[in-house]
Design a protein around this motif. Sequence first.
Motif, short mmCIF file in Angstrom:
data_model
loop_
_atom_site.label_atom_id
_atom_site.label_comp_id
_atom_site.label_asym_id
_atom_site.label_seq_id
_atom_site.Cartn_x
_atom_site.Cartn_y
_atom_site.Cartn_z
N ASN A 58 -1.59 12.13 7.12
CA ASN A 58 -2.91 12.74 6.47
C ASN A 58 -3.63 11.81 4.70
O ASN A 58 -2.34 10.72 4.93
N PHE A 59 -4.74 11.16 5.05
CA PHE A 59 -5.39 10.82 3.94
C PHE A 59 -4.73 11.20 2.72
O PHE A 59 -4.60 9.91 2.16
N ASN A 60 -4.19 12.28 2.45
CA ASN A 60 -3.93 12.76 1.68
C ASN A 60 -2.89 12.69 1.18
O ASN A 60 -2.22 13.85 0.73
N ARG A 61 -1.84 11.62 1.41
CA ARG A 61 -0.47 12.00 1.69
C ARG A 61 -0.05 10.30 1.89
O ARG A 61 -0.76 9.75 1.92
N HIS A 62 1.44 10.44 1.00
CA HIS A 62 2.57 9.22 1.70
C HIS A 62 1.67 8.12 0.73
O HIS A 62 2.00 7.24 0.98
N TYR A 63 1.41 8.83 -0.76
CA TYR A 63 1.34 8.05 -1.80
C TYR A 63 2.51 7.02 -2.36
O TYR A 63 3.52 7.46 -2.26
N PRO A 64 2.47 5.81 -2.66
CA PRO A 64 4.04 4.97 -2.75
C PRO A 64 4.31 5.81 -4.24
O PRO A 64 3.79 5.87 -5.71
N GLY A 65 5.99 6.51 -4.64
CA GLY A 65 6.10 6.68 -6.01
C GLY A 65 6.62 5.44 -6.04
O GLY A 65 7.73 4.49 -5.78
#
Length: 376
Positions: A103-110
């Motif tokens: 999903n393009f709106n998932r897996h952003y760096p924490g």
Amino acid sequence: MQKRQTEAISLMASSPGTRREIVVHRYGQAGTGPKAYLQTGLHADELPGAVVVQHLLALLDEAAAAGRITGEILVVPQANPIGLSQYLFGRHAGRFDFDSLGNFNRHYPGLAQAIGDLVGERLTDDAAGNVDLIRACARRLLEARTPKSEIEHLRLSLMRLAVDADIALDLHCDDVAVMHLYLGNDLWPGAADLSAELQARAVLLADVSGGEPFDEAVGGLWWQLARRFPDCPIPPACLSATVELRGDLDVADNLAAKDAAALFRFLQRRGLIAGNPGPLPPAACEGTPLDGTDMIEAPVGGILLFHVKAGDRVSAGDTVAEVLDPVTGARIPLVARTGGVVFARAGHPLARPGLPVVKVAGAVPLAYRSGQLLTQ
């Protein structure tokens, strides 16, 4: 006289002979006031925001020409050129990346863990100083990263633009829906002015919604660090929100102009644009927990027959839809497990097992709602 500044960020090429870019429009000067970041099109097949942004840019151009920009405003009118290009078998598919299937709106760096490890001993009892320290560390961490793919480069580029913002708004839409917002718990009721300006019918609150979406990656680090270091004042320094601009067919100039004007007034209230925004409209809803949202799914395949519209209020036990078996004629009723407003429903009448059919914003957490609170 101020002017819009436009730049293009070139993304890593996914294959020889191809290159995409993210266009960024900038107003004001960095460090002169609050910073706001707005983007749309992260799910590239969600198009209402693209029209809203064009109306907003016209308002910002006018304000800039009059010298009324008092902060720094960044606008990305199409945040996902990768997804915008994904057209297959006559259909646009802009929600999931064809290469990674993500999903393009998932897996952003924490970033919270790494920031805490680096600055924990340098935090003080000065909240403003802590904010500056954390933002500087976040910028350094992101600049030090090297993307390994085009989608990683996209995510990293968007994070770099937004991570030090006071306001970060990610404009989306649902299938068939009324205006609604997703926010972190710590941002409510502080973000009530945004909700009221947009006349949101639901505000869905969670610390962790699951999947590392963009708004939580940008805003969530603040409440994560505040909980890790309770003896040091760390405010929720970024109002990060996912703004759902109704449904995916609500693409019209009249709606877009109304929403752009509301966002412009919100930026005025937050000190980024000079001028009087006028009285704040009465709120159209209260905040409710995301784990109180009833995601009513289809248990079997078939044809959906809806009993409710987006915006309707329902009570627990109400039938909100039926699944019709087109072979046997049997009908399975779908029943709400909580009372509240129907803020979204499926946009296609074909049911598949597990498909979210109707979403109801309830005021009380539901026992079955845990873990991944967002639909994929």
